[in-house]
Design an enzyme around this catalytic site. Structure first.
Site, short mmCIF file in Angstrom:
data_model
loop_
_atom_site.label_atom_id
_atom_site.label_comp_id
_atom_site.label_asym_id
_atom_site.label_seq_id
_atom_site.Cartn_x
_atom_site.Cartn_y
_atom_site.Cartn_z
N GLY A 40 0.92 -1.15 0.08
CA GLY A 40 0.08 0.17 0.01
C GLY A 40 0.77 1.27 -0.08
N GLY A 42 -0.52 4.76 0.39
CA GLY A 42 -1.25 5.80 0.85
C GLY A 42 -0.20 6.61 1.81
N GLY A 45 1.84 4.10 3.96
CA GLY A 45 2.64 3.28 3.19
C GLY A 45 3.78 3.98 2.46
N SER A 284 -16.62 17.63 2.15
CA SER A 284 -16.00 17.92 3.38
C SER A 284 -16.43 18.38 4.58
CB SER A 284 -14.63 18.78 3.14
OG SER A 284 -13.95 19.18 4.38
N ARG A 330 -18.61 13.25 14.10
CA ARG A 330 -19.08 12.56 12.99
C ARG A 330 -20.32 11.54 13.42
NH1 ARG A 330 -13.94 11.75 9.56
NH2 ARG A 330 -13.72 13.72 8.91
N ARG A 435 -13.58 8.19 14.77
CA ARG A 435 -12.55 9.10 14.45
C ARG A 435 -12.90 10.45 14.38
NH1 ARG A 435 -10.63 11.19 10.34
NH2 ARG A 435 -11.64 10.07 8.58
#
Lengths: 637, 247
Positions: A40, A42, A45, A284, A330, A435
């Site tokens: 990975g 991203g 990684g 967003s 959230r 999160r």
């Protein structure tokens, strides 16, 4: 079994510094004989690959995309948190730590979260030095904005493309190491199994997505940076290629999977429009800084929003959470949206939407300011919906977005198989049950730049380098298993497409293991998933062969793994008889509909161990202790 | 709505390609262009035919994976969007659409609409970075950046590396891609130390990959899903000349 996270002793603020000094470094001349496989590319990684290479390791970095620069971190819009306290509004490492623990609803590990907050500032320094074009104030200093669940301004950003800019920074750092000959990138390469021998991680089995060739790679350590599993819901804000295969295959080889039921449903996404829709687009969270969320007070009110007078609107977040208002975290904002829609007060087609209204902000700040702050998001909204959000409110609805759950890791980010490190969204450790916004980028880069390179070096010190030796029979055995599985997928020759099965699974997971969960629903899902799985293996159609570029085959393998992994999510959700963060069990709520934790019974990490096909997985617990912040009911009222 | 698609099909780099024609009936104008391909692929697979291979991932215009010529235009007729953000409402009912891969010597075809864009990665490897090892960075605010410079750097840095600029250019030039990275770093104090070798090395690699030269058609800017401005090509040329003179 009680899992030991190996948290270093000492007072919380001193743990990382003391531990860091105690970690053994490797002389570059020794390191260059060690090969580390990073799966990975991203944020986690790419930053790990670049940094490991700077320290002298030979790094093999893999990604399924055609370029390392396309990993899904690129799509993160809003920002990255750090405790710099540039706006002088009272922020500190302590406060970022506290917000994250509380935001995670007391289901994360104190020592890890404290370390994350500590490292946050160095990340901003690193990225600024790489030339990440962060937003600036007129005096040339870095600008900050606020984000959900937090009362200080600590979010750094690059317009609405923060993830893109941070990822390009990490990608470029990695490209520099490619030039130096210390990183080899394997694009269009997918990890399909982990090789474990004598109880240690020895390598991986991969498929070259262009030629179809399946081969094994040996490494002295394997770093999984393979992201999250929100695409188990089929429709999500994740990229189409995001999948759980690497993590799930590691789980089947003995790596414990922690808190799989902790999934995040993001409150501000563009609502579903039609059957063939392939993904849900995130707007967003930063929009909640200036937008006000509301629905009509009356059920079934079909008037256009402009004709609904102020007195007949319900700004439900401001009403229910006067202290945080539209910036409630959230999980809370998503659940509140679902609640008003379930009452029949949702707006738009199917009543699955709420308004995010900028009229007040445009009046107060002017259209130009709003355009400067969110112009690209408004443009994106118009492209997708054909509506002008400057003139009429946006319609938004929650969508699966992030996985807090992931492979279990200790304080060194090492899983239960020695030599297997798991970083970024793929691990479970820092966000608990929910999160906070702008914390994913922070965690991915903390793990990749500043933690894993040190702990991997410590693990490899004093070990004999394998030097790419793939002679152990475990390599050939794992490769044969992958080949056999590929052959089986191609041999079904059924009638339904892979996507059709994925849609079935996604709908089931969304209905029974989405924003609210019940014992009855989860039990039903646990009965239904094996039926979909059986149907898949009897009736899926995967045309073409294995030895060519075959996108249907790639998807088939990923969906086949989701059809097993979904069961683990539901099993975890059923076992956790409490509500916390994004995991909301309808049986466990307060009188006013808030999540009700059961700290006496569930103040632990649930780590599941694979016990064989058809066998229930074994539950291991890591008890969570809250010494710095006493357990309390989370309140944003 | 109903659309007729002429799609380039090519099994591998070694085999010749050809156009195949497919009908898409009763489709919603609210579908994205890639969702249209999903629907067509569903139908093909149900008839036992190989689906059309195409690169795609984020489907929100930022990863830069999707790449296709639609009626001779990179990413189709809408300005400033990638194919994944192109919606069918912009087409007429009954229209015929020709869909092809990027055509450029430096982007060899892998299959159908998928091409190999690794040349872009090699150009970045040649110098598209600031050399700063992890942990050696100064405090972020110790180097102030004037807001207009940061904004202009961001305008250039917005490039998604999709390759539309190359596909749109009659010379298959990669100047806009290279210019975007050179300008992004040239606008920032952090990029100054390596400014000269960066531009020389990146341009050299660009030439080595077989991209053509820029002859000021500006097709690249028109096709760019992020509207990267051609003024950055002027910046690249200036930086290149300066670097050559003082070599």
């Amino acid at each position: 079994m009680i899992l030991d996270p190996k948290i270093p002793p000492g007072p919380l603020p001193d743990k990382w510094e003391a531990h860091r000094k105690a970690l053994k470094a490797l002389d570059p001349s020794v390191a260059q004989r060690c090969r580390v496989l990073v799966v990975g590319t991203g944020l986690a990684g790419a930053s790990a690959a670049a940094t490991l290479a700077e320290r002298g390791f030979q790094v093999e970095a893999l990604c399924f995309q055609d370029s390392a620069r396309r990993a899904h971190s690129i799509a993160a819009q809003g920002g990255i948190n750090a405790a710099k306290n540039y706006p002088k509004d009272g922020d500190s490492i302590e406060r970022l730590f506290q917000d994250t623990i509380k935001g995670g609803d007391f289901r994360s590990r104190e020592a890890n979260v404290y370390r994350l907050a500590e490292i946050s500032n160095a990340i901003i320094d690193q990225c600024a030095a790489q030339g990440v074009p962060f937003a600036r104030e007129y005096d040339g200093h870095l600008a900050n904005r606020s984000f959900g669940g937090v009362k200080v301004r600590r979010t750094f950003y690059a317009r609405g493309q923060t993830g893109q800019q941070l990822l390009l920074g990490a990608y470029q750092a990695m490209m520099r190491q490619v030039k130096a000959g210390r990183v080899r990138v394997h694009p269009r390469t997918e990890m399909l199994d982990l090789v474990v021998a004598d109880g240690e991680t020895r390598g991986i089995v991969v498929r070259d997505l262009v030629t179809g060739e399946i081969h094994a790679l040996s490494g002295d350590a394997v770093v999984l940076a393979t992201g999250g599993y929100s695409t188990v819901y089929h429709l999500s804000t994740n990229a189409k290629g995001c999948n759980v295969t690497a993590a799930y295959r590691a789980y089947r080889r003995g790596a414990h999977f922690a808190n799989p039921c902790f999934t995040q449903i993001h409150p501000t996404c563009i609502p579903l429009a039609g059957r063939y829709q392939s993904k849900l687009t995130l707007m967003s969270e930063s929009l909640r800084n200036d937008g006000r969320i509301w629905v009509p007070k009356q059920k079934g009110d079909t008037r256009p929003p402009s004709q609904i007078p102020e007195a007949e609107r319900d700004y439900y977040l401001e009403r229910r959470y006067p202290s945080y208002g539209n910036l409630a975290p959230r999980d809370i904002a998503s659940r509140a949206a679902k609640a008003v829609c379930d009452e029949g007060r949702g707006v738009g087609p199917g009543g699955q939407g709420v308004y995010l209204d900028f009229a007040d902000a445009v009046r107060k700040l002017g259209r130009k300011t709003i355009q400067e702050r969110y112009g690209n998001l408004f443009d994106m909204y118009r492209e997708i919906t054909d509506e002008d959000a400057y003139a009429a409110p946006m319609r938004i609805y929650p969508a699966p977005h992030y996985a807090m759950g992931g492979l279990w890791v200790d304080y060194n980010l090492m899983g239960t198989i020695p030599g297997l490190f798991v970083i970024g969204e793929a691990n479970f450790s820092d966000h608990g049950a929910n999160r906070l916004g702008a914390s994913a980028l922070m965690q991915g880069l903390a793990d990749g730049y500043f933690i894993a390179p040190l702990t991997v070096a410590d693990y490899l010190s004093g070990r004999k380098p394998q030097r790419g030796d793939a002679a152990h029979p475990a390599f050939a055995a794992a490769r044969r298993e992958v080949e056999e599985r590929t052959r089986r997928l191609l041999a079904v020759r059924g009638k339904r497409t892979v996507d059709a099965f994925h849609r079935d699974l996604g709908k089931l997971m969304w209905d029974d293991c989405g924003m609210s969960r019940s014992a009855a629903g989860l039990t039903r899902a646990l009965a239904e998933i094996p039926r979909i799985r059986d149907a898949f293996w009897k009736d899926v159609t995967v045309l073409g062969g294995g030895e060519e570029l075959n996108q249907a085959l790639e998807r088939a393998g990923r969906v086949a793994d989701f059809l097993e992994f979904a069961e683990l999510i539901c099993r975890d959700a059923l076992h956790r008889e409490e509500s916390c963060g994004g995991h909301f069990r309808v049986e466990h709520q307060t009188a006013d509909g808030e999540a009700k934790r059961d700290d006496a019974r569930f103040c632990y990490v649930a780590a599941w161990q694979f016990a064989g096909d058809g066998q229930p997985p074994v539950l291991h617990r890591e008890p969570l202790a809250f010494d710095a912040i006493p357990l309390s009911e989370r309140s944003y009222k | 709505m109903r659309l007729t698609l002429r799609v380039w099909r090519q099994k591998s780099a070694k085999e010749p390609g050809r156009f195949e024609t497919y009908e898409a009936k009763d489709i919603s104008p609210d579908l994205s262009f890639l969702e249209l391909l999903d629907v067509v692929n569903d139908g093909l697979q149900q008839r036992g035919l190989d689906p059309i291979a195409f690169d795609h991932d984020c489907r929100e215009g930022i990863c830069g994976s999707c790449a296709m010529m639609i009626n001779g235009e990179a990413h189709g007729p809408q300005p400033a969007v990638a194919a994944c953000q192109l919606y069918l409402r912009h087409f007429k009912d009954g229209e015929t659409l020709t869909i092809e891969p990027w055509r450029a010597r430096a982007f060899p075809i892998i299959r159908d609409l998928i091409v190999d864009r690794s040349a872009f990665d090699r150009i970045i490897q040649a110098g598209g970075y600031v050399s700063v090892d992890t942990g050696s960075a100064p405090e972020a605010n110790s180097v102030p950046v004037p807001k207009p410079d940061a904004e202009e750097a961001m305008d250039a840095a917005a490039c998604i590396g999709c390759g539309a600029c190359v596909a749109a250019c009659p010379n298959a030039s990669a100047m806009l891609f290279v210019a975007a990275k050179v300008s992004h770093l040239a606008k920032l104090p952090q990029g100054q130390a390596e400014r000269k070798p960066r531009v020389l090395n990146m341009v050299e690699q660009m030439d080595r990959e077989g991209f053509g030269n820029c002859t000021n058609h500006y097709e690249c800017m028109a096709a760019c899903p992020k509207s990267i401005h051609v003024k950055f090509i002027a910046q690249l040329n200036r930086d290149y000349l300066k670097a050559c003179r003082r070599r």
